[in-house]
Design a protein around this motif. Structure first.
Motif, PDB file in Angstrom:
ATOM      1  N   TRP A   1      -8.540   6.757  -0.226  1.00  0.00           N
ATOM      2  CA  TRP A   1      -9.698   6.017   0.274  1.00  0.00           C
ATOM      3  C   TRP A   1      -9.274   5.310   1.555  1.00  0.00           C
ATOM      4  O   TRP A   1      -8.104   4.942   1.699  1.00  0.00           O
TER       5      TRP A   1
ATOM      6  N   GLN B   1      -5.621  -1.184  -3.950  1.00  0.00           N
ATOM      7  CA  GLN B   1      -4.827  -0.303  -3.094  1.00  0.00           C
ATOM      8  C   GLN B   1      -3.401  -0.834  -2.911  1.00  0.00           C
ATOM      9  O   GLN B   1      -2.698  -0.433  -1.988  1.00  0.00           O
TER      10      GLN B   1
ATOM     11  N   GLN C   1       0.832  -1.197   0.000  1.00  0.00           N
ATOM     12  CA  GLN C   1       0.000   0.000   0.000  1.00  0.00           C
ATOM     13  C   GLN C   1       0.872   1.255   0.000  1.00  0.00           C
ATOM     14  O   GLN C   1       2.010   1.248   0.462  1.00  0.00           O
TER      15      GLN C   1
ATOM     16  N   ASP D   1      -5.577   4.771  -4.052  1.00  0.00           N
ATOM     17  CA  ASP D   1      -6.650   3.856  -4.420  1.00  0.00           C
ATOM     18  C   ASP D   1      -6.995   4.035  -5.900  1.00  0.00           C
ATOM     19  O   ASP D   1      -7.087   5.165  -6.394  1.00  0.00           O
TER      20      ASP D   1
ATOM     21  N   CYS E   1      -8.105   2.634   3.944  1.00  0.00           N
ATOM     22  CA  CYS E   1      -7.409   1.393   3.603  1.00  0.00           C
ATOM     23  C   CYS E   1      -8.300   0.190   3.890  1.00  0.00           C
ATOM     24  O   CYS E   1      -8.889   0.080   4.970  1.00  0.00           O
TER      25      CYS E   1
END
Length: 495
Positions: free
Chosen positions: A439, A447, A411, A424, A441
């Motif tokens: 956004w 993501q 991420q 995202d 997580c």
């Protein structure tokens, strides 16, 4: 699995009661090693052969699985002119020649059209045809969507997204009926979903659900419709058709743990009224036995009715609603011993997955992300914490809204006013022009981002590049996903 199934990815191992493989420490560092890889003294299939359970299928896009193998690993096709190129190894027994793919695919996009069988039996995987659950043929994996390294050498895995899958229905030497076999796969343990079915292994030859016991494949994911294990998943289970099994009974097996190593070893073994699930960290340590015992206590699984096709990323009837990443895997004839599986695990660990280089699973890096063309920073506008806010480029000023962390799960997170959000791909989009936003997580594949050695940042789900719209360089220019083509508006650096 059949149409109603929604299984996850299966990770199964052999009959390991006391794994004795040597723990090999994972290497570290961030430098791609130049020059050819050195040949291995043994590959997994050499180990299986010496134990009397030889490989009858051996697939990998990252390395040779025999010490003497010097052939092709896979084939790619580029979009610009539809020509193809076979990707081999840099030396016998060595790693994939990823540089050849990079050069061939520069300025355009490529897909993986075929994954070659290294066993010599011709059990090659190509795009899956239509099946009882889904029309086909399936989509092909984007060739650069799953970058990795092995002992510092660049390579690419097979990134499966919904609608993608590979198959061989006319195989040679794969176990049928109740005959014994062993299977292993090295997977991305943090790329999964609750769909049906991220499988690798033995399936029906007609692409339909032919009933209980007509499959025996490794599954990996976190669906609970059939079997499941401890925690929230993902779990390694066996797809035996009309059921994902974590043990002898349909449903819960407390001894089948959540297994989410960045690089995960998954194994399944099966014989006459006996089968096993084993799993472990493909970067270090030994295997654990998640299940070892009799076949499921439901009619149709003893004896088994395996048909001998091979699937990757789909269920037996072409159920293809899953996410997952595959790096290597084999199928053998015969039920491998615990000591054999331990030796195979040690060999996988020694291959050095994730050691050196910069990959989606590197993690732990925090700083600004600079757009090469403009020098400006990837920016969360006005330090917004509202999901759906599109990211942009803006003058670098050192604020928290321009400070990104690439986590161990791939991420890219940003923390504003105490709230941490993820970069995202809006709406799970996988097409050119998909908006890139922040956004909350949620662990989904849209993501997860790969920071690549060539300066691109690609979506793990889509394989598309993080792209500054229109190649503009002004403050406030928005970011999108777009096919990787080598432009400077797709070049980034994380400082």
């Amino acid at each position: 699995m059949g149409r109603a199934q929604r299984p996850g990815r299966l990770r199964t191992l052999g009959r390991l009661t006391a794994a004795t493989a040597l723990a090999v420490a994972a290497l570290t560092g961030y430098t791609i090693t130049a020059g050819p890889a050195q040949a291995a003294s043994q590959g997994p299939c050499d180990i299986y052969a010496s134990a009397g359970t030889p490989c009858v299928a051996a697939h990998s896009t990252t390395r040779a699985l025999y010490a003497s193998y010097s052939g092709n690993l896979y084939q790619v096709r580029r979009a610009s002119d539809n020509t193809t190129l076979n990707i081999g190894v840099t030396s016998a027994g060595g790693y994939a020649n990823a540089a050849a793919q990079d050069s061939f695919c520069a300025g355009t996009s490529c897909v993986i059209t075929e994954i070659y069988d290294q066993s010599g039996r011709g059990n090659n995987l190509t795009d899956a045809p239509a099946g009882g659950a889904q029309p086909g043929p399936d989509k092909l994996a984007v060739a650069n969507a799953a970058p990795t390294t092995l002992d510092g050498h660049e390579a690419y895995g097979v990134a499966i997204i919904p609608g993608t899958g590979y198959r061989d229905d006319a195989t040679n030497g794969i176990a049928t009926g109740d005959n014994p076999e062993s299977e292993y796969a090295v997977l991305d343990g943090q790329d999964y979903n609750g769909g049906c079915c991220f499988d690798y292994g033995n399936a029906e030859t007609n692409n339909n659900d032919d009933g209980n016991g007509t499959m025996e494949a490794i599954y990996f994911g976190n669906i609970k419709v059939w079997g499941y294990g401890a925690g929230n998943g993902p779990w390694i289970m066996a797809d035996m058709e009309n059921g994902l099994y974590s043990g002898a009974n349909a449903g819960y097996n407390a001894n089948d743990p959540t297994t989410n190593y960045r690089y995960t070893t998954a194994m399944v073994e099966g014989g006459a009224n006996q089968w096993d699930i084993l799993g472990g960290n493909a970067q270090s340590g030994t295997l654990a036995t998640d299940y070892s015992g009799t076949r499921p206590n439901v009619s149709g699984y003893n004896p088994m009715h395996k048909q001998g096709a091979i699937i990757l990323g789909i269920g037996g009837d072409n159920s293809d609603g899953v996410d997952g990443t595959f790096y290597e895997g084999v199928m053998t004839t015969g039920y491998a011993s615990a000591s054999t599986e331990a030796a195979v695990q040690a060999n996988i660990v020694a291959a050095g997955y994730g050691a050196g280089g910069t990959t989606g699973g590197g993690g732990g890096t925090t700083g600004e992300i600079h757009a090469t063309a403009s020098g400006r920073c990837l920016d969360d506008p006005n330090a917004s914490t509202t999901g759906g806010t599109r990211v942009q480029i803006y003058d670098c000023w050192g604020g928290a809204n321009q400070t990104w962390t690439h986590t161990s799960s791939g991420q890219l997170t940003v923390t504003d006013s105490g709230t941490t959000d993820c970069l995202d791909a809006y709406g799970n989009g996988t097409t050119n022009g998909t908006k890139v936003d922040i956004w909350p997580c949620n662990g989904q594949a849209n993501q997860q981002w790969n920071i690549n050695s060539n300066g691109t940042i690609t979506g793990a789900q889509s394989g598309l590049c993080l792209d500054v719209e229109g190649g503009a360089t002004a403050n406030g220019t928005l970011i999108q996903l777009y096919t990787c083509w080598g432009g400077t508006n797709q070049q980034w650096s994380l400082s």
